[in-house]
Design an enzyme around this catalytic site. Structure first.
Site: not given
Ligand code: G3P
Ligand code: CA
Length: 275
Positions: A40-41, A67, A69, A82, A141, A143, A266
């Site tokens: 994640h990120r 992942e 943003d 993000h 994503e 965003k 994470d």
């Molecule tokens: O991939 C899902 C997640 O990233 C969504 O929430 O706020 O971390 O972008 P956020």
């Molecule tokens: Ca995200």
């Protein structure tokens, strides 16, 4: 449409397998089915989120996907960050959409996580595609796409220039909390899998899921609303389910028990301790 084609192909493939292989594929022999490990990120538990340091760490940890943003600068360059402001993760202030690409690139996006990361920059989208495609999957994503008119077309252009819009390209997925943006993206990139994000139970009713399945391949809820029943419903509509955001071993274990298709974390090592 496209998801039903995949569903049919998957069923045909399963029927070609021996009974033992079918049982394994269905996860009925006690083996845990394959779950995609999505950093994640990037591996943001260990390095500053949405930077090359975090993405490199995810590759080192053998995650299946990063992942990212994606937003857009004042001069319409796609950037990976993000928040809709730079305040939390850089040494600057202001909205992403009010800063030029040059201004964004001049910021330090690493020090907030630790002095050893000083000098990390906000990556550009094309830099991430070029550096990581083929090495690791990329879950993109969009965003707050409502802030960036035309962002869907810009993302589609970058993917098409690199031939990453092809049907066999399962390792590029696009998701958003903005469902209209995802419908538009599906029309622009019909062969690229689409995901819808939500943390709302009200958007996980049978009726909502059916509506999503008209254009989405993934239903991606926060883990607090995931149930076995939901996983079954999503699968019966021909979609997959990826859930977020794992920041504890307990959350990872819960989602492994739920039999989701992918876990967005994470900490990639919580999903697979070998990583
Ligand atoms: O991939 C899902 C997640 O990233 C969504 O929430 O706020 O971390 O972008 P956020
Ligand atoms: Ca995200």
């Amino acid at each position: 449409m496209k998801k039903n084609v995949w569903l049919g192909a998957g069923l045909a493939f399963t029927l070609m397998l021996s009974p033992f292989q079918q049982a394994f594929a269905a996860g009925t022999n006690g083996e845990r089915k394959q779950v995609d490990n999505v950093a994640h990120r990037g591996a943001s538990g260990y390095a500053p989120e949405n930077t090359l340091a975090a993405f490199d760490k995810a590759v080192d940890m053998k995650a299946d996907y990063i992942e990212i943003d994606v937003q857009q600068s004042k001069d319409n360059e796609l950037v990976v960050i993000h928040d809709t402001t730079v305040d939390r993760t850089t040494d600057g202030t202001g909205k992403v959409k009010d800063l030029t690409f040059e201004q964004l690139r001049a910021l330090d996006a690493g020090s907030f996580k630790g002095e050893q990361f000083k000098g990390e920059k906000i990556p550009s989208f094309d830099e991430v595609l070029d550096r990581y495609h083929g090495k690791i999957g990329i879950l993109i994503e969009l965003k707050a796409p409502e802030l960036y008119p035309g962002i869907e077309e810009n993302v589609a252009k970058e993917l098409k220039e690199r031939h990453l819009d092809r049907p066999q390209n399962e390792k590029i997925i696009i998701q958003s909390f903005n469902f209209e943006s995802m419908k538009k993206t599906d029309a622009l990139l019909p062969k690229v899998p689409i995901g819808v994000l939500t943390s709302s139970k009200a958007q996980a009713t049978e009726q909502s899921l059916k509506a999503f399945s008209a254009y989405a391949d993934y239903f991606n809820p926060s883990y607090g609303i995931v149930t076995k029943e939901m996983v079954g419903q999503v699968h019966s509509l021909g979609m997959k389910i990826s859930s977020w955001t794992v920041r504890s071993q307990e959350a990872a274990d819960f989602l492994l028990d739920m039999d989701v298709d992918a876990i967005i974390t994470d900490y990639p090592d919580y999903v697979d301790p070998r990583k």
